[in-house]
Design an enzyme around this catalytic site. Structure first.
Site, PDB file in Angstrom:
ATOM      1  N   THR A 185       9.990 -15.052  68.402  1.00  0.00           N
ATOM      2  CA  THR A 185      10.121 -16.384  67.905  1.00  0.00           C
ATOM      3  C   THR A 185      11.307 -16.939  68.114  1.00  0.00           C
ATOM      4  O   THR A 185      11.983 -16.358  68.627  1.00  0.00           O
ATOM      5  CB  THR A 185       9.960 -16.178  66.393  1.00  0.00           C
ATOM      6  OG1 THR A 185      10.958 -15.608  65.753  1.00  0.00           O
ATOM      7  CG2 THR A 185       8.521 -15.620  66.019  1.00  0.00           C
ATOM      8  N   GLU A 331       3.049 -16.296  66.505  1.00  0.00           N
ATOM      9  CA  GLU A 331       2.283 -15.310  65.798  1.00  0.00           C
ATOM     10  C   GLU A 331       0.899 -15.550  65.899  1.00  0.00           C
ATOM     11  O   GLU A 331       0.147 -14.371  65.530  1.00  0.00           O
ATOM     12  CB  GLU A 331       2.600 -15.398  64.192  1.00  0.00           C
ATOM     13  CG  GLU A 331       4.113 -14.917  63.793  1.00  0.00           C
ATOM     14  CD  GLU A 331       5.134 -16.135  64.188  1.00  0.00           C
ATOM     15  OE1 GLU A 331       6.334 -15.902  63.548  1.00  0.00           O
ATOM     16  OE2 GLU A 331       5.128 -17.087  64.562  1.00  0.00           O
ATOM     17  N   LYS A 440      11.731 -33.443  49.357  1.00  0.00           N
ATOM     18  CA  LYS A 440      11.323 -33.684  48.211  1.00  0.00           C
ATOM     19  C   LYS A 440      12.122 -34.712  47.333  1.00  0.00           C
ATOM     20  O   LYS A 440      13.165 -34.461  46.878  1.00  0.00           O
ATOM     21  CB  LYS A 440      11.584 -32.319  47.335  1.00  0.00           C
ATOM     22  CG  LYS A 440      10.805 -31.028  48.126  1.00  0.00           C
ATOM     23  CD  LYS A 440      10.813 -29.792  47.546  1.00  0.00           C
ATOM     24  CE  LYS A 440      10.219 -28.735  48.409  1.00  0.00           C
ATOM     25  NZ  LYS A 440      10.536 -27.259  48.009  1.00  0.00           N
ATOM     26  N   TRP A 445       6.665 -35.160  47.733  1.00  0.00           N
ATOM     27  CA  TRP A 445       6.895 -34.839  48.977  1.00  0.00           C
ATOM     28  C   TRP A 445       6.793 -35.952  49.860  1.00  0.00           C
ATOM     29  O   TRP A 445       5.898 -36.762  49.948  1.00  0.00           O
ATOM     30  CB  TRP A 445       5.842 -33.693  49.467  1.00  0.00           C
ATOM     31  CG  TRP A 445       6.187 -32.361  48.945  1.00  0.00           C
ATOM     32  CD1 TRP A 445       7.099 -31.855  48.111  1.00  0.00           C
ATOM     33  CD2 TRP A 445       5.464 -31.179  49.141  1.00  0.00           C
ATOM     34  NE1 TRP A 445       7.118 -30.770  47.903  1.00  0.00           N
ATOM     35  CE2 TRP A 445       6.045 -29.905  48.374  1.00  0.00           C
ATOM     36  CE3 TRP A 445       4.511 -30.967  50.201  1.00  0.00           C
ATOM     37  CZ2 TRP A 445       5.545 -28.745  48.704  1.00  0.00           C
ATOM     38  CZ3 TRP A 445       3.827 -29.572  50.043  1.00  0.00           C
ATOM     39  CH2 TRP A 445       4.421 -28.420  49.333  1.00  0.00           C
TER      40      TRP A 445
END
Length: 543
Positions: A185, A331, A440, A445
């Site tokens: 990653t 992944e 936030k 959101w």
């Protein structure tokens, strides 16, 4: 009771043998650092793969050993993919754009025994080799005529090694769960983590990706994988193209050059391609300036970041190219969702609704189970409104990170992707943010991704980033950072007014700053972590 069906193993070796026997006459065309146009067939490629497998054996490498590559998309890298994995070894592709300390960590953590490197990577590895004590030697991917004088320890010429070996090799019988490839990653939060793919996961991913409602790859296609082969196995195209017999066109170190891509598409009659948004912007800008077209190109897939509407719209309207989106991650090998063919119901939607649907990341492909959950882990409805953390599971999704002591899956066996998304009643997922990047504000959101996409749709904007910054009243408010196209000018008020009517009023960024550059990760994504660090001392005008 005995199973009534044969239990043959799903291995990359079987894929290779099929491609050589059935699709052997199909071409592979490459741009390399030492050759502007290399051309041969799959049959010739896999003959050289056997020669390379003999090289690996002569170098003393054994099944289970890890071999690293620092290379672009070309025929030699293709040969390494197959020779290493089919020998029972692990092909560890490394992004050369990573920071030096990340490369050092990855090579050592991956326990790489040898490194194969492109001619253009020699200076990089010369500067880092002293940090890689377990690496036994280097193979420079070129011929004797282009082999450079080098300070690399125990350096060899790829073509010289291959030419000295016979084209016969007795491939080992492998279990399908044998590890085949390793990819790390990007390490935006701590050290990069390794994801170890298997032969089985790779072939199952291939079967899923060639489906008509995904890449729809067939023997009729000419595929141009622009996504780097060091980035999640090039989204699997170097496996799926040989599997179905699609011609492969590989841009080598020129993958970011709009002129080269245009030339390859037109000369080789490319029908399908895949890459990140910045690549398509480079091609689009070249087409506009040159007046050229890409007549053969039927469709391409955008992944790695959300696709701005401008790319989607201009390729469709001006050049007749269908822009498709995919979503996944390292992944996940990487395929998770795909937005390709639309159902008759979606096709019948009004134009504005249809466009919004096509800009979503798509529906989960068979093999990927998906759910969105709230902060308490409770599953949320697929109503297109509820947004939550995305969790996945499936046969080509990680079970555990390579040589990692922490927990990879949740207690119920799901992998949490780190993305926040909604899923509508048709099954289309829309990423609204990364968990760590969501803004936030006043308990609600705000999607930084949606604001960025809206900003870059402005004709004068080249790139934009949105981050949440601390605010005394609202906890956080969005800060917009904008890079304008060369020669363009725009006021703060004009930029912010662009959002009117396009997003909720309270979503509109509180402030806009015009900048000349933005930090990116090694994979080309905006580095929100670095942006927040750079503007840590920012204060809102009213403070």
């Amino acid at each position: 009771m005995m199973t009534p069906m044969m239990n043959t193993q799903l291995t990359i070796t079987s894929l290779m043998k099929h491609a050589e026997q059935i699709n052997g006459a199909v071409e592979v065309v490459s741009v390399t650092a030492d050759n502007p146009c290399h051309r041969y067939t799959y049959r010739e490629a896999f003959g050289r793969v056997r020669q390379l497998a003999n090289v690996l054996a002569e170098l003393g490498l054994e099944p289970g050993d890890t071999i690293a590559t620092f290379a672009w998309n070309d025929y030699r890298h293709l040969e390494i993919y197959y020779a290493v994995s089919c020998s029972g070894m692990i092909c560890h592709t490394i992004n050369p754009r990573l920071f030096p300390e990340q490369i050092e960590y990855i090579v050592n953590h991956g326990r790489d025994k040898w490194i194969f490197l492109d001619l253009t990577m020699v200076p990089l590895l010369e500067s880092l080799q002293h940090l890689m004590p377990d690496v036994k030697g280097f193979v420079v991917m070129t011929d004797e005529a282009h082999m450079p004088e080098s300070k690399l320890n125990n350096a060899h010429c790829y073509e010289t090694l291959v030419a000295a070996q016979p084209a016969e090799f007795d491939w080992p019988e492998l279990d399908e769960n044998t590890p085949s490839a390793l990819c790390y990653t990007s390490g935006t939060t701590g050290n990069p983590k390794g994801v170890l793919y298997t032969h089985r996961s790779t072939l199952l991913h291939c079967y899923a990706s060639i489906a008509p409602d995904v890449f729809g790859l067939s023997i009729k296609d000419v595929a141009l994988p622009i996504v780097p082969m060091f980035h999640v196995n090039g989204w699997g195209l170097v496996y799926s193209a040989p599997m179905v017999g699609a011609k492969l066109v590989m841009p080598g170190p020129k993958m970011g050059c709009g002129e080269t891509l245009c030339k390859l598409i037109n000369e080789e009659k490319v029908t399908v391609s895949a890459g990140v948004p910045t690549v398509w912007l480079a091609l689009l800008n070249y087409l506009k300036k040159s007046g050229n077209s890409v007549e053969s190109l039927n469709r391409f897939t955008v992944g790695g970041a959300a696709c701005p509407f401008m790319i989607f719209d201009e390729f469709r309207q001006k050049y007749g190219v269908d822009v498709q989106q995919g979503w996944g991650m390292t992944e996940m090998n990487p395929l998770g969702t795909f937005n390709g063919n639309a159902s008759s119901t979606v096709n019948a939607l009004p134009a504005d609704q249809y466009d919004k649907m096509r800009l979503k990341q798509g529906r989960p492909v068979f093999g990927v189970e998906m759910k969105i959950v709230d902060a308490d882990g409770k599953s949320l409805p697929w109503d297109g409104k509820s947004a939550g953390a995305v969790k996945v599971r499936g046969p080509w999704i990680i079970n555990e990170y390579y040589r990692y002591d922490g927990q990879t899956l949740d207690n119920d066996g799901w992998f949490e992707t780190g993305d926040v998304a909604s899923i509508d009643e048709y099954g289309y997922m829309q990423i609204t943010d990364r968990v760590k990047d969501v803004i936030k504000s006043g308990g609600e959101w705000i999607s930084s991704i949606e604001l960025e996409n809206c900003a870059v749709n402005h004709p004068k904007v080249a790139e934009a980033a949105v981050v949440g910054m601390p605010h005394p009243t609202w906890s956080e408010r969005p800060l917009l950072l904008v890079i304008l196209h060369e020669g363009e000018s725009l006021s703060r008020e004009e930029m912010l007014s662009w959002f009117d009517g396009k997003v909720a009023k309270w979503w509109i960024p509180e402030e806009c700053l015009f900048v000349t550059s933005l930090p990116h990760t090694a994979t080309g994504k905006l580095s929100k972590k670095d942006i927040r660090a750079e503007y840590a001392d920012f204060r809102w005008p009213e403070q």
